[in-house]
Scaffold this motif. Sequence first.
Motif, PDB file in Angstrom:
ATOM      1  N   ASP A  29     -10.352  -1.191  -4.161  1.00 30.25           N
ATOM      2  CA  ASP A  29      -9.825  -0.133  -3.283  1.00 30.25           C
ATOM      3  C   ASP A  29      -9.866   1.221  -3.989  1.00 30.25           C
ATOM      4  O   ASP A  29     -10.308   2.223  -3.427  1.00 30.25           O
ATOM      5  CB  ASP A  29      -8.393  -0.487  -2.865  1.00 30.25           C
ATOM      6  CG  ASP A  29      -7.739   0.600  -2.031  1.00 30.25           C
ATOM      7  OD1 ASP A  29      -8.160   0.794  -0.873  1.00 30.25           O
ATOM      8  OD2 ASP A  29      -6.815   1.280  -2.530  1.00 30.25           O
ATOM      9  N   ARG A  81      -3.464   4.125  -1.107  1.00 29.25           N
ATOM     10  CA  ARG A  81      -3.984   3.239  -2.153  1.00 29.25           C
ATOM     11  C   ARG A  81      -3.254   1.906  -2.130  1.00 29.25           C
ATOM     12  O   ARG A  81      -2.032   1.852  -1.967  1.00 29.25           O
ATOM     13  CB  ARG A  81      -3.788   3.854  -3.553  1.00 29.25           C
ATOM     14  CG  ARG A  81      -4.521   5.146  -3.825  1.00 29.25           C
ATOM     15  CD  ARG A  81      -6.015   4.968  -3.953  1.00 29.25           C
ATOM     16  NE  ARG A  81      -6.634   6.222  -4.358  1.00 29.25           N
ATOM     17  CZ  ARG A  81      -6.897   7.229  -3.540  1.00 29.25           C
ATOM     18  NH1 ARG A  81      -6.597   7.130  -2.258  1.00 29.25           N
ATOM     19  NH2 ARG A  81      -7.457   8.342  -3.979  1.00 29.25           N
ATOM     20  N   THR A 113       0.850  -1.202   0.000  1.00 23.75           N
ATOM     21  CA  THR A 113       0.000   0.000   0.000  1.00 23.75           C
ATOM     22  C   THR A 113       0.880   1.245   0.000  1.00 23.75           C
ATOM     23  O   THR A 113       1.890   1.282   0.711  1.00 23.75           O
ATOM     24  CB  THR A 113      -0.912   0.013   1.241  1.00 23.75           C
ATOM     25  OG1 THR A 113      -1.601  -1.236   1.323  1.00 23.75           O
ATOM     26  CG2 THR A 113      -1.924   1.141   1.183  1.00 23.75           C
ATOM     27  N   LYS A 133     -14.711   0.975   3.214  1.00 24.67           N
ATOM     28  CA  LYS A 133     -14.869  -0.478   3.277  1.00 24.67           C
ATOM     29  C   LYS A 133     -15.391  -0.882   4.645  1.00 24.67           C
ATOM     30  O   LYS A 133     -14.887  -0.442   5.666  1.00 24.67           O
ATOM     31  CB  LYS A 133     -13.527  -1.168   3.016  1.00 24.67           C
ATOM     32  CG  LYS A 133     -13.645  -2.681   2.925  1.00 24.67           C
ATOM     33  CD  LYS A 133     -12.312  -3.311   2.582  1.00 24.67           C
ATOM     34  CE  LYS A 133     -12.450  -4.822   2.510  1.00 24.67           C
ATOM     35  NZ  LYS A 133     -11.180  -5.480   2.196  1.00 24.67           N
TER      36      LYS A 133
END
Length: 546
Positions: free
Chosen positions: A531, A104, A91, A541
């Motif tokens: 994502d 991200r 990430t 989420k």
Amino acid sequence: MEQMREAAAHWIMMHEHPFTILDEEGFNLMMRRGMPEWQKISRTTCRADCMKIYEIEKKRLKKSLECIDKISLTTDCWKSKTQKIEYMVVTGHWIDSCWNLQKRVLSFINIPPPRGGLQISDAIFKCMKEWGIENKVFTITVDNASSNDLAIRYMKDTIQRSRTLACEGNLFHIRCCAHILNLCVQDGLREIEDIISNIRESVEYVNRSEARRMQFTECVQQLQLKDKRLIRDCKTRWNSTFEMLSCALKFKEVFQMFKERDHFYGCCPQEEEWNKAQKICSLLEAFWTATHIISGSEYPTSNLFLQEVQKIKSSLDTYAQHEDLFLKQLASKMKEKFDKYWGDCNLLMAIAAVLDPTKKMLAVEFCFPKLYSEIDASKHISKVKEIINSLYEKYVAEETNKGAPHPSESESFGSSSVKRNQQSSVYSWDDFDDYCAKVETSETKRSELVDYLEKGRLKKNEIPKIFSCLEWWKMNRMQYPILSKMAADILAIPVSSVASEATFSAGTRVIDSYRSSLSPDTVQALLCGGDWLRKIHGLKKKTKVS
């Protein structure tokens, strides 16, 4: 129909639905009611649509990363439920042009065995190369597995061949704070496994039938307790176990009364067991609070942690000297594990605290004597000052190099060039300009870092109710153009490598059986694409309890 197919693919990816959901008669009936021309989408078509969206969004995200100077990475491991496949999620964390902290998922990589340091290092490098960020990676946050230590050593050695890492690489490797806290807590909970098992079984026994719940409630009413119901726990989330124990302790007299009324209830804890549970809850409270800070925000900035971790350290030090033998032994064991990693974590937390205008250097000078001996505290404070100065000088040098004229801008040969050179020589004096620059800088203008540190910190009455450290630097970026950039990059470094929803988890992150059946490329496209799309559509989420 093309737009509906795209919307269906977005829906599948954002909410992690299986492709088979498109085959359901009820779904297709609903779609035809609202849109008579609706045609059923096959699983093959939907998969192709998802892969196409993944590629489009990947190009778009890669383009936006071109404008970013520094990016921090985190890695976390996932396992497949049904197959022996291991994945590593990478990430990226950075500050965008609007001063927002961004996060991200960049890669969801299948790493075939053996999963050693070299394989992890190669996988991360492949990800960096793929995204064009190999010269932009500032730090990497990983958990404390020995293979990760080796991977980061490989990476540091490789990167330093082509560029200089900030602070001689001292900040490159960040140990996951949540993982360290989890390790300590698990050591503590392991000491009372049987007691936890008894309390868990007691809670489940009461909740197994309506008659038992009613009888338990009658006991609660007789004892005139404020709390009304028990909390069940999720075994893989230690905060859930902590909350179950804390709640059950309030009902310990009720359980005893309930036992007298129900002769089949055979797992009621003894008084000594309740006492041990009470002791461990008092010890774990500081861990619970600190971990809530980590998980309390989707993007917690690194300035939030020093004070919380210091409270844990102080609590462990105090309990390690406790007169109660059980608590003393328990705290000593947890403290040993905590101290093993603490030294590697404090540097980033300390620097981030200094760059918090409500704390500044006073936070470190207040905190470190509580954490170390007098000599060590002084040594570590000097180290923090040295690193901050070194880091700031690197940012100044980078900014200066940006402003330097490009070689192509130099003058071409010719008569006009000669004339200008003759004219400029009237004003030239060897080394005079350099001398003036040094004197004028030292006399008239302090560095941004010195100016920031010498000004008083923000007091309680000056801090708004909702205060963002990042927002403060954004508001003051004109006054501190270089230091604000450094502060933003430091604040963006993640102190935890796990997603906020998994911060308390003591178990391994697991991919469900449906996704386990897909190819690794499809899994990566769905999880990364999902994502990105959630960010685009402003969705958060939902936490899945494992």
